[in-house]
Design an enzyme around this catalytic site. Structure first.
Site, short mmCIF file in Angstrom:
data_model
loop_
_atom_site.label_atom_id
_atom_site.label_comp_id
_atom_site.label_asym_id
_atom_site.label_seq_id
_atom_site.Cartn_x
_atom_site.Cartn_y
_atom_site.Cartn_z
N GLN A 1 0.86 -1.20 0.00
CA GLN A 1 0.00 0.00 0.00
C GLN A 1 0.89 1.24 0.00
O GLN A 1 2.08 1.16 0.28
CB GLN A 1 -0.87 -0.01 1.26
CG GLN A 1 -0.12 -0.18 2.55
CD GLN A 1 -0.90 -0.94 3.62
OE1 GLN A 1 -2.13 -1.07 3.58
NE2 GLN A 1 -0.17 -1.47 4.60
N THR B 1 -7.20 -3.17 8.41
CA THR B 1 -7.75 -2.20 7.47
C THR B 1 -9.12 -2.72 7.01
O THR B 1 -9.61 -3.73 7.52
CB THR B 1 -6.81 -2.09 6.23
OG1 THR B 1 -6.38 -3.41 5.87
CG2 THR B 1 -5.60 -1.24 6.53
N ASP B 2 -9.72 -2.03 6.04
CA ASP B 2 -11.01 -2.48 5.50
C ASP B 2 -10.83 -3.77 4.71
O ASP B 2 -9.71 -4.15 4.38
CB ASP B 2 -11.58 -1.38 4.57
CG ASP B 2 -11.87 -0.08 5.31
OD1 ASP B 2 -11.80 0.99 4.67
OD2 ASP B 2 -12.14 -0.14 6.53
N ASP C 1 -7.17 -5.89 14.32
CA ASP C 1 -7.07 -4.44 14.15
C ASP C 1 -6.64 -4.16 12.72
O ASP C 1 -5.52 -3.73 12.44
CB ASP C 1 -6.02 -3.93 15.16
CG ASP C 1 -5.80 -2.45 15.06
OD1 ASP C 1 -4.83 -1.97 15.70
OD2 ASP C 1 -6.56 -1.77 14.34
N PRO D 1 -4.71 -6.01 1.14
CA PRO D 1 -4.20 -7.05 2.05
C PRO D 1 -5.20 -7.40 3.15
O PRO D 1 -5.14 -8.48 3.72
CB PRO D 1 -2.92 -6.43 2.62
CG PRO D 1 -3.03 -4.96 2.40
CD PRO D 1 -3.87 -4.79 1.17
N1 SAM Z 1 -5.15 0.81 14.46
C1 SAM Z 1 -5.52 1.80 13.49
C2 SAM Z 1 -6.78 2.40 13.95
O1 SAM Z 1 -6.73 3.31 14.73
O2 SAM Z 1 -7.80 1.89 13.50
C3 SAM Z 1 -5.70 1.35 12.05
C4 SAM Z 1 -5.58 -0.03 11.79
S1 SAM Z 1 -3.97 -0.62 11.49
C5 SAM Z 1 -3.10 0.68 10.80
C6 SAM Z 1 -4.40 -1.70 10.13
C7 SAM Z 1 -3.24 -2.53 9.72
O3 SAM Z 1 -3.65 -3.80 9.20
C8 SAM Z 1 -2.40 -1.89 8.61
O4 SAM Z 1 -1.16 -1.48 9.13
C9 SAM Z 1 -2.26 -2.99 7.55
O5 SAM Z 1 -0.96 -3.05 6.96
C10 SAM Z 1 -2.57 -4.24 8.37
N2 SAM Z 1 -2.98 -5.40 7.56
C11 SAM Z 1 -3.85 -5.41 6.51
N3 SAM Z 1 -3.96 -6.67 6.02
C12 SAM Z 1 -3.15 -7.46 6.79
C13 SAM Z 1 -2.84 -8.86 6.78
N4 SAM Z 1 -3.39 -9.69 5.86
N5 SAM Z 1 -1.98 -9.33 7.72
C14 SAM Z 1 -1.44 -8.49 8.65
N6 SAM Z 1 -1.68 -7.16 8.70
C15 SAM Z 1 -2.54 -6.66 7.78
#
Ligand code: SAM
Length: 283
Positions: A32, A158-159, A156, A163
């Site tokens: 991303q 992403t949408d 926790d 990924p």
């Molecule tokens: N914690 C934050 C909040 O205040 O809502 C946002 C969420 S956190 C940044 C979401 C994380 O999920 C991202 O850093 C993303 O890279 C990670 N992510 C997405 N798909 C993933 C996967 N398949 N395995 C591990 N991490 C993943």
């Protein structure tokens, strides 16, 4: 007025805008685009592929809610899994518990972790704690061989796009369930009830196929679409804590002293959600 305006418009055609005083970081990881900018309204702001993720000013709304409802419902949470959560806010809140012996944080994108350590030190402050293992890998793969390991799993993510898509399906939820110890609790972030209602409905349809007890709880989240967010309390053995009668008040009060949102009265109320949310959570 600042020169630049960050804005996020949801598929529903509305969103938020924040004045961008200064671009601080921008790079493309294999997963991303990671951007950080400074705003006078929210401090430093992290976006992924242009979507709002974390701001210094309001991150506590989300991180306190995803952590303290399950952690204060579980009788003795020792081994924790955080899926995603690369900014470190969820880990920071988990480290407030003396019962916690170990946290695995499985974040696919190391660039998010490094950017968070540099630009969000008050959020990422727990990532170097001796109780924390930061594993940079796809959680979809990580979870496949785990069994009877974790007391609490927090998704926790992403949408359900890019990924994150693999973190919103029945097979993944079944793998998470197998990774739980007896009496374990899973809480995924389950999107915005107002701005992403179809995402939420689909998520609960899947959660209800896998877990016996499933219930949404909600709270404000200023910079997320619609300003209102949901998390899903899931367990096979633990009843939905529809009031605060069964939580350890001493432990809860200790945690509440460190929080800007969480308190015992709120704990008892968060599962009191509007009818339209109950409808969406029927799946
Ligand atoms: N914690 C934050 C909040 O205040 O809502 C946002 C969420 S956190 C940044 C979401 C994380 O999920 C991202 O850093 C993303 O890279 C990670 N992510 C997405 N798909 C993933 C996967 N398949 N395995 C591990 N991490 C993943």
């Amino acid at each position: 007025m600042a020169e630049k305006l960050y804005h996020e418009i949801t598929p529903e055609g509305f969103g938020i805008a924040i004045e961008n005083d200064e671009d601080l970081f921008s790079d493309k990881s294999p997963y991303q685009t990671v951007d950080v900018f400074h705003s006078r309204a929210f401090g430093n702001v992290l976006t992924l592929d242009g979507l709002m993720m974390v701001t210094e000013r309001d991150e506590f709304f989300y991180h306190e809610m995803i952590v303290h409802i399950p952690m204060l419902t579980h009788k003795n949470p020792e081994n924790i899994l955080v899926i995603g959560g690369g900014d470190g806010g969820t880990v920071r809140e988990l480290l407030k518990y003396n019962s916690v012996k170990h946290i695995d944080m499985v974040e696919i994108d190391g660039m998010v972790i490094e950017a968070s350590k540099k630009f969000f030190p008050t959020v990422a402050c727990g990532l170097n704690d001796e109780r924390v293992s930061v594993l940079v890998q796809d959680a979809v793969d990580f979870i496949k061989d785990k069994e009877n390991v974790y007391d609490v799993v927090l998704i926790d993510s992403t949408d359900p796009i890019g990924p994150g898509e693999g973190l919103f399906n029945e097979g993944f939820y079944n793998n998470v369930k197998r990774a739980l110890k007896k009496g374990g609790i899973v809480v995924p972030q389950t999107e915005g009830p107002f701005a992403q209602s179809e995402n939420m409905r689909k998520t609960y349809k899947l959660l209800r196929k896998v877990f016996k007890n499933v219930a949404p709880y909600c709270g404000p989240m200023p910079t997320y679409p619609g300003g209102y967010w949901s998390w899903g309390f899931c367990s096979d053995e633990v009843e939905i804590p529809l009031d605060s009668s069964r939580i350890d008040k001493v432990r809860a009060n200790e945690i509440a002293k460190t929080c800007k949102i969480y308190n015992i009265a709120l704990h008892g109320a968060v599962f009191c959600v509007p009818n339209f949310v109950l409808e969406l959570a029927k799946g």
